[in-house]
Write an enzyme that holds these catalytic residues in place. Structure first.
Site, PDB file in Angstrom:
ATOM      1  N   GLU A   7       0.787  -1.240   0.000  1.00 15.63           N
ATOM      2  CA  GLU A   7       0.000   0.000   0.000  1.00 15.63           C
ATOM      3  C   GLU A   7       0.815   1.283   0.000  1.00 15.63           C
ATOM      4  O   GLU A   7       0.255   2.366  -0.101  1.00 15.63           O
ATOM      5  CB  GLU A   7      -0.999   0.031   1.179  1.00 15.63           C
ATOM      6  CG  GLU A   7      -0.385   0.057   2.561  1.00 15.63           C
ATOM      7  CD  GLU A   7      -0.157  -1.327   3.099  1.00 15.63           C
ATOM      8  OE1 GLU A   7       0.736  -1.990   2.558  1.00 15.63           O
ATOM      9  OE2 GLU A   7      -0.832  -1.732   4.052  1.00 15.63           O
ATOM     10  N   ASP A  79      -0.968  -4.497   4.791  1.00 15.26           N
ATOM     11  CA  ASP A  79      -0.762  -4.773   6.217  1.00 15.26           C
ATOM     12  C   ASP A  79      -1.772  -5.782   6.774  1.00 15.26           C
ATOM     13  O   ASP A  79      -2.904  -5.878   6.290  1.00 15.26           O
ATOM     14  CB  ASP A  79      -0.873  -3.476   7.035  1.00 15.26           C
ATOM     15  CG  ASP A  79       0.263  -2.517   6.720  1.00 15.26           C
ATOM     16  OD1 ASP A  79       1.333  -2.991   6.328  1.00 15.26           O
ATOM     17  OD2 ASP A  79       0.065  -1.296   6.867  1.00 15.26           O
ATOM     18  N   ASP A  81      -3.915  -5.867   9.168  1.00 17.45           N
ATOM     19  CA  ASP A  81      -4.941  -5.349  10.064  1.00 17.45           C
ATOM     20  C   ASP A  81      -6.204  -5.197   9.224  1.00 17.45           C
ATOM     21  O   ASP A  81      -6.226  -5.567   8.051  1.00 17.45           O
ATOM     22  CB  ASP A  81      -4.511  -4.028  10.723  1.00 17.45           C
ATOM     23  CG  ASP A  81      -4.164  -2.936   9.715  1.00 17.45           C
ATOM     24  OD1 ASP A  81      -4.475  -3.105   8.511  1.00 17.45           O
ATOM     25  OD2 ASP A  81      -3.580  -1.925  10.106  1.00 17.45           O
ATOM     26  N   GLU A  83      -7.771  -2.598   7.986  1.00 17.50           N
ATOM     27  CA  GLU A  83      -7.623  -1.702   6.837  1.00 17.50           C
ATOM     28  C   GLU A  83      -6.832  -2.392   5.728  1.00 17.50           C
ATOM     29  O   GLU A  83      -7.193  -2.324   4.548  1.00 17.50           O
ATOM     30  CB  GLU A  83      -6.911  -0.410   7.259  1.00 17.50           C
ATOM     31  CG  GLU A  83      -7.728   0.525   8.127  1.00 17.50           C
ATOM     32  CD  GLU A  83      -8.943   1.095   7.422  1.00 17.50           C
ATOM     33  OE1 GLU A  83      -8.876   1.356   6.206  1.00 17.50           O
ATOM     34  OE2 GLU A  83      -9.981   1.261   8.094  1.00 17.50           O
ATOM     35  N   TYR A 280       5.464  -3.890  12.935  1.00 16.69           N
ATOM     36  CA  TYR A 280       4.267  -3.111  12.596  1.00 16.69           C
ATOM     37  C   TYR A 280       3.835  -2.234  13.769  1.00 16.69           C
ATOM     38  O   TYR A 280       3.810  -2.683  14.916  1.00 16.69           O
ATOM     39  CB  TYR A 280       3.138  -4.066  12.200  1.00 16.69           C
ATOM     40  CG  TYR A 280       1.965  -3.359  11.568  1.00 16.69           C
ATOM     41  CD1 TYR A 280       2.154  -2.501  10.490  1.00 16.69           C
ATOM     42  CD2 TYR A 280       0.671  -3.541  12.048  1.00 16.69           C
ATOM     43  CE1 TYR A 280       1.093  -1.839   9.901  1.00 16.69           C
ATOM     44  CE2 TYR A 280      -0.402  -2.899  11.463  1.00 16.69           C
ATOM     45  CZ  TYR A 280      -0.187  -2.046  10.390  1.00 16.69           C
ATOM     46  OH  TYR A 280      -1.246  -1.395   9.818  1.00 16.69           O
ATOM     47  N   ARG A 282       0.964  -0.537  14.425  1.00 13.43           N
ATOM     48  CA  ARG A 282      -0.426  -0.465  14.928  1.00 13.43           C
ATOM     49  C   ARG A 282      -0.750  -1.789  15.621  1.00 13.43           C
ATOM     50  O   ARG A 282      -1.096  -2.766  14.970  1.00 13.43           O
ATOM     51  CB  ARG A 282      -1.404  -0.182  13.792  1.00 13.43           C
ATOM     52  CG  ARG A 282      -1.232   1.205  13.214  1.00 13.43           C
ATOM     53  CD  ARG A 282      -2.335   1.603  12.257  1.00 13.43           C
ATOM     54  NE  ARG A 282      -2.072   2.920  11.701  1.00 13.43           N
ATOM     55  CZ  ARG A 282      -1.426   3.146  10.563  1.00 13.43           C
ATOM     56  NH1 ARG A 282      -0.984   2.116   9.856  1.00 13.43           N
ATOM     57  NH2 ARG A 282      -1.215   4.367  10.121  1.00 13.43           N
ATOM     58  N   HIS A 325      -0.571 -10.670  17.544  1.00 15.39           N
ATOM     59  CA  HIS A 325       0.361  -9.671  17.040  1.00 15.39           C
ATOM     60  C   HIS A 325       1.515  -9.499  18.025  1.00 15.39           C
ATOM     61  O   HIS A 325       1.464  -9.963  19.154  1.00 15.39           O
ATOM     62  CB  HIS A 325      -0.352  -8.336  16.856  1.00 15.39           C
ATOM     63  CG  HIS A 325      -1.358  -8.361  15.746  1.00 15.39           C
ATOM     64  ND1 HIS A 325      -2.155  -7.284  15.454  1.00 15.39           N
ATOM     65  CD2 HIS A 325      -1.703  -9.335  14.879  1.00 15.39           C
ATOM     66  CE1 HIS A 325      -2.944  -7.602  14.428  1.00 15.39           C
ATOM     67  NE2 HIS A 325      -2.680  -8.829  14.067  1.00 15.39           N
TER      68      HIS A 325
END
Length: 780
Positions: A7, A79, A81, A83, A280, A282, A325
């Site tokens: 992205e 990613d 997650d 999104e 990562y 987040r 995670h």
């Protein structure tokens, strides 16, 4: 050929280094589709989202489609997650990919090992994660698009509401109201210095406070000339443990000590992640992988010795945390420094240090508490001391007090004392201290509160805080101190001295403070939409999203259950709610006898003389920066009607000073020049000479801005230097000039081509912005 789609271009550049010649790595530049603007982008009957390719992504989609058709295998590597999963899903649909040659891969860090492991372990797109993202997007669109028009009609045009943002504003408004209504309570705290038999100083505090001045004075009088001794000595072992590795929330909080805003911290962390330096960013997990723990063990043993090693696996207190995670950590513990600039390096070192410290030994302490008393009195003076016996993880920090785990008050070392030892009272002071309200939120403490209440998730904290500031519901402000008198009683030897001193209080730096608009909007929404702004409801919605992501809840059913009650309530509020202006009566105008109000008007906070139904129309004046509806005085309001001030003439044109939406300004010959408050400019005191200085400085700036013009055109075409480089201006339209183009050498024909080739969206934005500015200035 293998096509890998990520992205961001920075991520693509890093991944390309780890893949062979058979891999092409391209970026989607984030989401390629969005909800349609028309009709909310949602089918209100089915609550099905209606997507369309964003206008600025059409070329990206076209290029990716072309590459996908030539590729043998397409790897969707956004990613891991919600999104990221939604980005992969939209790419799959829009590029019309086939299941037989499309693979979804994920990784928590951009390293060769992680990328190769992902390639070897592809999976399908997780539709549950996609649905959780869709549910959030649709619910937020429903709330925003249905509640915002009500604010336009009931409060002020151009306002907007948001599910999480409005709750964040509520927290800030409630804290501000709590502070405003807080009544400080005085108490007298007593400190004393004693000298032991070895002539060493012992500092102490009395174990009780006195609520009244006479009682404090009476106590000081009673201890004058008394003999004191050590009544007890207690020595206890203690320890300090390191904090867990960083989650998104704790990183944002700790980075604020470096002066980074929440959004800047996340931008820097994103850059470090995309460059392959950290995992990562987040995440709400404090877990570390076994590989990470083993790497940390190696570094700690080599750098400090085995006695400093104490490996741990932390457990989060957050029930909804995704434990699969990892926490935010370095990808290579051998790198103590990483990053392109100072800001990145500072944030990286913070992460490196915190992660390494989390696997180090506790610091071992010895805490000593000494009680000092005189016969016939129950009160006692308490002296506290602390000795560091083994530094443990503190060795990594070089200083004892650094992070949130090390915030206990340390009194310092105590001299050697024995029980029963006589000590001499050298000095005692009773000082009046006032109780304090809860502190205002800053960005970091607001994140902590949102996380504590279960509102939002790691990906939402930064955009939430940015949004409420952009909407001007909240501003980051410094508060000047106020002054008050405090009473003191000092005992020096046999002499008692009573004094009154002036104390500064109430100063605050970089705190989130609600604006007048924020307070009025918050009251309206909490009055009419109490369920939407309820902390419990907002947290419950986040739990629903988590359940959808886990596959245990149907997203359409969740949205339907919400909307069937929400929409009728919106219609009822639209029909029956009164306008909200935050109106406050300040008093009467001494000249006309009419009422003067402070309230929210069409263009923001203002004061008004008279009533709408009066024969003579009401007069209005906008508030100046720093003035508030709920605190402006009658005298301050009357002064605003002296504006605009006529300072005199310059070059046969009147020079006026006034204040508007964008602050105070000078007006001359149809032009507006901002005042500079930081340099002492103020609308009620600025002189004509200073105004002329500002006018001439603006002219000089404009001359430097001008590059060339084509006056034969109608309207005239100008090429100007702007904040982001040279651009073309014709009438009220602005047009971009491509980078690496020499603006000075552009011909009229080339300029016309650039104007013709500019997309409609850019032109519309420029036009809207210009119109808005012109209207505001005229109103001012």
């Amino acid at each position: 050929m293998n096509l890998v789609i990520v992205e961001s271009p920075a991520k693509a550049k890093t991944i390309k280094k780890f893949l062979g010649d058979g891999f092409e790595v391209e970026s989607s530049y984030g989401h390629i589709t969005d909800l349609a603007k028309k009709d909310m982008g949602i089918d209100k009957t089915t609550l099905e989202p209606i997507y369309q390719v964003s206008s600025d992504k059409k070329d990206v989609v076209k290029k990716l489609k072309s590459l996908a058709q030539k590729a043998d295998t397409i790897w969707l590597a956004s990613d891991e997650d919600r999104e990221g999963e939604a980005i992969a899903w939209h790419l799959y649909n829009e590029l019309k990919l086939k299941p037989e040659n499309t693979k979804r891969i994920v990784f928590h860090e951009i390293t060769q090992k992680a990328i190769q492991n992902a390639i070897q372990n592809p999976r399908d797109i997780d539709i549950n994660l996609v649905n959780a993202q869709q549910a959030r997007r649709v619910l937020d669109r429903l709330v925003g698009f249905e509640m915002s028009p009500i604010l336009w009609s009931k409060v002020k045009a151009g306002l907007s509401a948001g599910r999480v943002q409005s709750v964040a504003v509520r927290l800030i408004c409630e804290r501000e109201n709590e502070i405003k209504s807080f009544i400080p309570v005085p108490a007298y705290k007593i400190q004393a210095n004693f000298i032991n038999q070895s002539q060493q100083l012992v500092k102490s505090k009395l174990n009780i406070d006195f609520e009244e001045y006479p009682k404090a004075l009476n106590f000081i009088q009673k201890i004058k000339g008394k003999e004191f001794s050590v009544s007890s000595i207690e020595i206890k072992p203690g320890k300090r443990s390191p904090s867990a590795p960083f989650t998104t929330s704790t990183l944002q909080q700790e980075a604020s000590k470096l002066g980074f805003s929440v959004s800047r911290s996340m931008m820097l962390a994103q850059q470090l992640y995309e460059a392959g330096h950290i995992t990562y960013m987040r995440t709400d997990s404090v877990n570390l992988s076994e590989e990470a723990i083993n790497s940390a063990k190696e570094i700690i043993s080599d750098k400090f010795g085995k006695e400093y090693l104490q490996t741990r696996q932390y457990v989060t207190k957050n029930k909804s945390a995704q434990e699969a995670h990892e926490a935010i950590r370095p990808t290579n513990f051998n790198l103590q420094q990483a990053g392109e600039d100072d800001a990145q390096k500072k944030l990286y070192h913070l992460i490196w240090r915190r992660t390494l410290a989390s696997q180090m030994s506790d610091a071992k302490l010895e805490r000593t508490v000494v009680d000092i008393q005189t016969s016939g009195m129950d009160e006692k003076f308490v002296a506290r001391g602390e000795v560091l016996r083994f530094d443990g993880f503190l060795k990594l920090y070089h200083i004892e007090q650094d992070e949130d785990t090390l915030n206990e008050e340390v009194e310092g070392l105590l001299p050697k004392l024995t029980q029963g030892e006589s000590v001499t009272l050298e000095f005692a002071i009773a000082e009046e201290k006032f109780s304090r309200p809860s502190a205002r939120y800053n960005e970091a403490s607001l994140v902590r509160k949102l996380e504590e209440l279960g509102i939002g998730r790691p990906s939402t904290y930064a955009p939430t805080i940015s949004t409420i500031q952009k909407r001007q519901y909240v501003e980051v402000s410094d508060l000047e101190p106020k002054q008050r008198n405090v009473r003191k009683i000092e005992l020096k030897g046999e002499e008692i001295i009573e004094t009154i001193e002036v104390e500064n209080y109430g100063a605050d730096r970089r705190k989130l403070i609600p604006t007048d608009i924020g307070l009025v909007v918050n009251k309206f929404l909490t009055d009419h939409f109490p369920n939407i702004l309820d902390y419990g409801f907002t947290a419950k919605v986040e739990e629903d999203f988590d359940s959808i992501a886990g596959g245990s809840e149907n997203w359409k059913e969740m949205l339907t259950n919400f909307y069937k009650d929400f929409h009728p309530h919106v219609e009822e509020v639209k029909e029956n709610a009164e306008r909200a202006t935050g109106e406050r009566l300040l008093g009467q105008d001494p000249v006309s006898g009419k009422n003067i109000y402070a309230r929210i008007g069409r263009f923001g906070p203002m004061v008004q003389i008279g009533e709408p139904e009066d024969e003579e129309k009401p007069r209005f004046a906008g508030l100046m920066k720093g003035q508030k509806i709920n605190s402006i005085t009658l005298d301050e309001a009357l002064k605003l009607f002296d504006l605009p001030r006529n300072l005199g003439d310059y070059e046969d044109n009147k020079v006026e000073v006034n204040t508007g939406r964008f602050g105070p300004y000078v007006r001359h010959d149809g032009k507006f020049i901002s005042l500079k408050p930081k340099e002492g400019d103020e609308v009620f005191s600025i002189t004509l000479d200073r105004a002329i200085e500002l006018i001439e400085a603006k002219r000089e700036s404009d001359r430097n801005k001008f590059i060339k013009s084509f006056e034969e055109e109608d309207p005239i075409i100008e090429i100007l230097n702007g904040r982001w480089g040279p651009y073309i201006k014709q009438g009220k339209e602005n047009y971009k000039i491509p980078k690496d183009t020499d603006a000075q050498k552009l011909t009229l024909e080339e300029v016309k081509k650039l104007i013709k080739g500019t997309d409609t969206k850019s032109k519309t934005k420029a036009k809207t912005k210009t119109k808005k500015t012109t209207t505001t200035k005229k109103k001012s």
